[in-house]
Structures are given as C-alpha cells and as structure tokens.
Design an enzyme around this catalytic site. Structure first.
Site, PDB file in Angstrom:
ATOM      1  N   ASP A 135      24.149 -14.888   9.041  1.00  0.00           N
ATOM      2  CA  ASP A 135      22.744 -15.124   8.702  1.00  0.00           C
ATOM      3  C   ASP A 135      22.428 -14.673   7.281  1.00  0.00           C
ATOM      4  OD1 ASP A 135      23.040 -12.447   9.150  1.00  0.00           O
ATOM      5  OD2 ASP A 135      21.211 -12.214  10.338  1.00  0.00           O
ATOM      6  N   GLU A 173      -9.082  10.947  -4.016  1.00  0.00           N
ATOM      7  CA  GLU A 173      -7.905  11.763  -4.294  1.00  0.00           C
ATOM      8  C   GLU A 173      -7.678  11.950  -5.802  1.00  0.00           C
ATOM      9  OE1 GLU A 173      -6.257  13.161  -1.972  1.00  0.00           O
ATOM     10  OE2 GLU A 173      -4.338  13.738  -2.846  1.00  0.00           O
ATOM     11  N   ASP A 174      -7.747  10.867  -6.552  1.00  0.00           N
ATOM     12  CA  ASP A 174      -7.423  10.946  -7.982  1.00  0.00           C
ATOM     13  C   ASP A 174      -8.621  10.683  -8.879  1.00  0.00           C
ATOM     14  OD1 ASP A 174      -4.586  11.368  -7.685  1.00  0.00           O
ATOM     15  OD2 ASP A 174      -4.465   9.306  -6.960  1.00  0.00           O
TER      16      ASP A 174
END
Ligand code: MN
Length: 503
Positions: free
Chosen positions: A268, A82-83
């Site tokens: 909690d 992609e890059d």
C-alpha cells in the site's frame, strides 16, 4: 502591521463567504481578528513574523476542516490570554462564554510539557486536558491546528525545543488526531515530527522510497484510466485518486521484522482510492475491480463498511495484481465516508452547520452523531478515571498504553468489534466486553482453537470466552500479562487489592 496579513485575512473572508458561512458568522470572525491584532500588538514570532500571522494561519487551517465559526474565532484568539494582553473576562464579554472556554482550554493544554518540567506537572496538565476535552472537543481541534502550524514552522526554533515539541507531537498529538479519525492531520504531524526526531532515518526512507513511489504511481495511473472507463460503462459516478503512504508510517512498516526493509512486501505504498455515491455502488465497484484485476490469494478483502472500525472508519479494502504484476491496494468508499475518514470529528461541525442551514434529514445526522459519540467515549473514560486514579504515574500509563498506543481490532463470535491496545490478551477482551465477564473466564478460543489466556490477540481475531458456570475470583497471575488499565483495575478490585471508590 503589514499589509500581507490584512490581505490574507480578506482572502479568508472571501473563502468563508463562498463556503456558505453566514454574514453574522463572518462578522463574528472579523471581530475576533480585530481583537487578536490588538491583543498581540507589537509581538513577534521567532521567525520574525508578526505574532498574529500565526493566529491567522491557525484559523485558516481550522477553516480548511470546515469547522464552525466559534472554532475559527477561537483559533484567531487562541493565544491572546497565554501570550497576548487579553483576559478570560475580556473574551467572555466580547465573544461569549463558548469562545472563552475554548481559548482557556487551549491555553491550559498548551502548558503541557513532556520534557523540561516534572512528570507530576505533566500528568496534572494531561488530566486537565482530558477533562477540558470531555467538556468541548473543539478544544482539541483548535489545539491540533495550533500544533500543525507550529510544526510547519518548527525550523525557526532552537534545536532542543524542536526535539521536545516534535517528541510531544509524535507521542500525544499525532495519536490524538488518529483517535479522532482525522487521518490527514495525523499523517502530516507524524511526518513533520519524523524529520526532527530521526533525521537520518527520514532521509534514508525518503531516498530509498522515491523509486518505489514513482513505479507505484505509474501503475496506479494506468489502473485509474482503465477503471474510470469500466465504471462509467456501468453508470457509476466515481472519483479515483492515488493515496501515498506517509513516510513515517512507511518507515514504521519497513522496520517490522516480517517486512525487514523489503519494499516489495509493502503493497500500500500507493493505494488506489475509489470514491462513489452510495454503499450499493461500493459493492458494484468491488465487483468491477475484481473482474478486471486478479485478486491476491491469502490477502483477503477487509470490509469495513459492513463492519466499521471502532473509530468509525468505513471503507472496503482489497488487494489485486495491477497491470505490471505489482500488488495494489484498492480502497472503495462513498464520498461521505471519505469526508469522515479524512476530517473525522471535525466533519461533525460542518454537517451540523449544513443541517441548520439546509435541513438535512435527521437519520443521516444520527449516524454521524453516533460516530462522534464513539470517538468521545474514550475521552470521557479518561476524564472519569482522573477522579479514580489518584496516582499520576498510573494515569500516565493508562494514557500511554490504552489511548495513544496502536490499537488492534478483534471480534466477538457475534461479530461485535472491540478496539484494544496491541498486546492485549483474551482476559483484556473479556473485561472489555463486560466488567463482569472477567469473573466467569475459564478459558478462551481464538478462531475456534483453544489458546492460553496470555495469548496476544492479533488484528481480526475472533475471540470466544469459555465460561465457568459460576463467578470466580480472578487469578492474580493475570496481572502479569493483562495490558489494559480497565482489566487491571477490575482484577485488582475483585481481588480486594484496591477498594471500590464510590462515584
Ligand atoms: Mn499558538
């Protein structure tokens, strides 16, 4: 190329070695490292770092989840197509088709844009993502590691990009992590997104909660000391830790009308987590906890060991009055259940690896396999829907409503557990049990009482469908209140609104 990343890679290699990865695995990962450096040569991130620092950090996150060598190599290579300067064929030739498919899958998923492109493109990519995921779920693990590092370094991006990426993280990736049972990743992703999307609320929750966290932590450490003594007296080997609720989930809870920012109603905020060796020890520990601390009336015990959640989660939760009169949630589970709860699907590859190396008995792995299968079931369902649901909007609805939204867990009278989106009705339940059960629905009972068919089911409801003798056409009014896509589609089919598309 600076020396820092070389040093960091050497450090990763040493960790791989001491974690028991084979030398051929480590060679494979080293080759991927060399390849990534070449493919990203001269490229920088917006932070000013060399690009490969990102690739390396993604691989380090993946190693933290103890996934297999193929996934770690794919982490190093995930942006090279992609890059970077690499092609699919390059990767296939040098690392095999497994790695190439993973890198290609991650690249495809990376093209998903919630904002800045048309809805159609987004839906198309989301479909591709589910199809790719159904082929190899490791794509999601690499993508989650990628997203986690991008979120950790989001401050370097311009603010519109920060908002888009944070929104996508909260809407898609954090729920995905949750659905895959990777609890720790879900918490970190949503907390990071929280900072960018709701900065004021984030600061408010953070500053208001500090005092409560501190008090809760002191209660927890007193209980921890006491319980460790009691447990060792009974010969139970245990590890006890405190688990802080993430700020984002704390905020969601504070916003609930029944809580309305009253911290005293949140039990909690810090939970006590007891890890022991066996299921038998879990129940013995429950007894010890209840002998030492008074249980809280009306806040019943949840036994997710006898009755696991559909995403495979197993643990016993109970609430007791701690030493300062403060209500404390105690979670009891085995080390193995803990591993699965924290690492979810990622734990599967670790165990597969261990099995190959040490020959773990199949029975243990069979259980694990079943959990992974459950987690994959909804991915497969989505992947198969994409053939059937031609309308992009409808698919998007299905994804958002059925998969990524909050879920409730309800039971059949026989104790089978069903996982449905919040707002589901007895009709949704009927279709979830069996597509044909919908045709017999006459009425419904929840907890033994008759309820309207539009009743919104609550967590833990026991739902019973009252059946007609013979199948009937569904009532078209049901379409006004059903919540799940599967019920809606089946009702439409049975009413002849859509034709059945042969597979
Ligand atoms: Mn990346």
């Amino acid at each position: 190329m600076s020396n820092v990343e070389e040093k960091n890679f050497r450090d990763l290699k040493e960790r791989l070695l001491s974690a028991g990865y084979s030398s051929s695995d480590i060679d494979f990962i080293t080759r991927a490292w060399e390849f990534a450096k070449t493919a990203h040569f001269g490229q920088k991130r917006l932070s000013g770092d060399d690009y490969v620092i990102h690739s390396l950090e993604v691989a380090r996150i993946l190693f933290g989840w103890r996934v297999d060598a193929v996934s770690i190599a794919a982490g190093l290579l995930h942006d090279t197509i992609e890059d970077g300067a690499a092609t699919y064929e390059d990767i296939e030739r040098d690392f095999g088709s497994n790695v190439a498919v993973l890198v290609d899958g991650v690249s495809k998923v990376s093209k998903i844009r919630l904002r800045g492109s048309s809805e159609e493109v987004f839906v198309e990519n989301l479909r591709k993502m589910f199809v790719t995921m159904a082929k190899d779920i490791r794509v999601v693990l690499v993508k989650l590691a990628d997203r986690l590092h991008n979120m950790r370094t989001l401050r370097h991006l311009p603010s519109e990009k920060q908002t888009r990426i944070a929104k996508e993280t909260l809407e898609i990736y954090a729920p995905l992590a949750e659905r895959l049972g990777i609890g720790e990743v879900k918490a970190e992703l949503s907390d990071l997104a929280f900072i960018y999307l709701f900065p004021e609320e984030y600061e408010k929750v953070k500053s208001l909660s500090e005092d409560y966290y501190r008090k809760a932590e002191s209660t927890i450490s007193k209980m921890k000391r006491n319980l460790l003594v009691e447990l060792s007296r009974e010969g139970i080997n245990a590890k006890i830790e405190g688990r802080k609720k993430s700020l984002y989930s704390l905020w969601r809870k504070l916003e609930r009308p029944d809580i309305d920012w009253n911290f005293e109603k949140i039990y909690d905020i810090v939970a006590l987590r007891v890890l022991v060796d066996s299921v038998k020890d879990c129940y013995a520990t429950l007894g010890i906890v209840h002998r030492n601390y008074k249980t809280v009336p009306n806040l019943s015990i949840s036994d997710f060991i006898a009755q696991p959640k559909p995403n495979g989660y197993q643990s016993i939760h109970t609430k007791v009055f701690g030493p300062d009169g403060r209500i404390v949630e105690v979670q009891i589970r085995t080390f193995e259940m803990h591993e699965l709860a924290e690492r979810g699907i990622a734990a599967h590859w670790k165990y597969s690896e261990v099995k190959e190396k040490k020959g773990i008995e199949d029975e243990k792995l069979g259980k694990m396999g079943a959990v992974v299968d459950d987690k994959l079931a909804w991915v497969r369902q989505l992947a198969s829907w994409q053939d059937e649901i031609k309308d992009g909007k409808e698919f998007m609805q299905a994804v958002k409503l059925d998969v990524l939204n909050q879920r409730i867990f309800v039971f059949s009278p026989r104790g089978d557990v069903f996982d449905l989106p919040v707002g589901s009705t007895p009709i949704d339940f009927a279709y979830a049990v069996h597509t044909h059960l919908g045709r017999y629905v006459k009425g419904a009972k929840v907890g033994g009482r008759i309820v309207p068919l539009s009743y919104q089911l609550q967590n833990g409801d026991i739902v019973e469908i009252i059946k007609n003798k013979n199948p009937q056409k569904p009532n078209s009014d049901w379409l006004d209140f059903v919540r799940t896509t599967s019920a809606r589609r089946q009702i439409k089919k049975d009413l002849g609104i859509v034709r059945e598309i042969p597979k």
